[in-house]
Design an enzyme around this catalytic site. Sequence first.
Site, mmCIF file in Angstrom:
data_model
loop_
_atom_site.group_PDB
_atom_site.id
_atom_site.type_symbol
_atom_site.label_atom_id
_atom_site.label_comp_id
_atom_site.label_asym_id
_atom_site.label_seq_id
_atom_site.Cartn_x
_atom_site.Cartn_y
_atom_site.Cartn_z
ATOM 1 N N GLY A 33 11.287 -8.090 -13.510
ATOM 2 C CA GLY A 33 10.325 -9.161 -13.262
ATOM 3 C C GLY A 33 10.981 -10.522 -13.153
ATOM 4 O O GLY A 33 11.325 -11.133 -14.156
ATOM 5 N N CYS A 75 -0.661 3.018 -10.169
ATOM 6 C CA CYS A 75 -1.447 3.418 -9.008
ATOM 7 C C CYS A 75 -2.926 3.548 -9.391
ATOM 8 O O CYS A 75 -3.243 3.904 -10.523
ATOM 9 C CB CYS A 75 -0.954 4.754 -8.470
ATOM 10 S SG CYS A 75 0.769 4.748 -7.954
ATOM 11 N N ASN A 118 5.415 -3.930 -13.721
ATOM 12 C CA ASN A 118 5.016 -3.918 -12.331
ATOM 13 C C ASN A 118 4.366 -5.266 -12.030
ATOM 14 O O ASN A 118 4.351 -6.155 -12.876
ATOM 15 C CB ASN A 118 4.050 -2.757 -12.068
ATOM 16 C CG ASN A 118 4.171 -2.209 -10.658
ATOM 17 O OD1 ASN A 118 4.301 -2.967 -9.709
ATOM 18 N ND2 ASN A 118 4.125 -0.892 -10.531
ATOM 19 N N GLY A 125 0.786 -1.228 0.000
ATOM 20 C CA GLY A 125 0.000 0.000 0.000
ATOM 21 C C GLY A 125 0.811 1.267 0.000
ATOM 22 O O GLY A 125 0.377 2.307 0.511
#
Length: 303
Positions: free
Chosen positions: A243, A128, A192, A71
């Site tokens: 990754g 985000c 991501n 978070g």
Amino acid sequence: MVLERKVLGLKFKNPILPASGTFNMGREVAEFYELATFGGLITKGVTRAKRQGNVAPRTVETVGGMLNSVGLQNPGVDAFIKNDLPFMKKQGVPVIANACGTTIEDYVYVASQLDKSNVDAIELNISCPNLGKSCGGMSFGVDPEMTKEVVSAVRKVTKKPLIVKLTPNVTNIAVIAKAAESAGADAISLINTLAAMAVDIKTRKPILGNKVGGLSGPAVKPVALKMTWDVFNAVKIPVIGCGGISDYRDVIEFMLCGATLVQVGTGLLTDPMCVPKMVADLEKWCRENKINSLDEIVGGLKV
């Protein structure tokens, strides 16, 4: 010198950077070896204001990887610039700040503050959730028009090199990368984490406190390699791969698929001491294969 990379007007002595969110601001790793072992440093995500992050549990191990839902816990951009950036700049390598937000105004504020600081570049995390529109929490980076809007807004407030970090949770990542490039991105970083969930059959509830999180680790590497190759062939700006990287062979694979630099997260989480070995092994491989510059292998995948 064989590992040296000149990208975005910056000099990296090797292509290996820590992936944002796996390294905090570097103080913990610095207890074990010099941070200048990395080619450059990337901060954990910084936001406009301090964030406490999501409720626990925040991580859960899964087959081939890990789910996290931290978070974006961080002290806020102003506290980062005051308290953390001076330490990172002392390490003698380029420092890239990862900028996050939930509205375009957030991104603009963070980027404008970073522009006034002595960070060397900004990595714009557009994975985000977009809370500034009626998007149901959809991330900026899943739509080319939203990507253009946020990147264009940030481009107007900073002259720093601007790297745009893409989410893999899209149908066609090349389209998103081209949108970021057209809006002023100087480089693309990817990927991501993959949207994911873990379930407890005893309680019949999600294990993560936030219900859902992001999958990282060896399991995502094949996806990341394919997306790196797709983006490399779609844009004219540098690509930074990330990754599932654990050793020098992974680094080479990403570079063959078009990555100019790489970000290591998986390796750091499983073995914080992996980076010195990774750098040494990569240099040895170059010598053994008579590689004088890593430019010789970037994008060199034979298809």
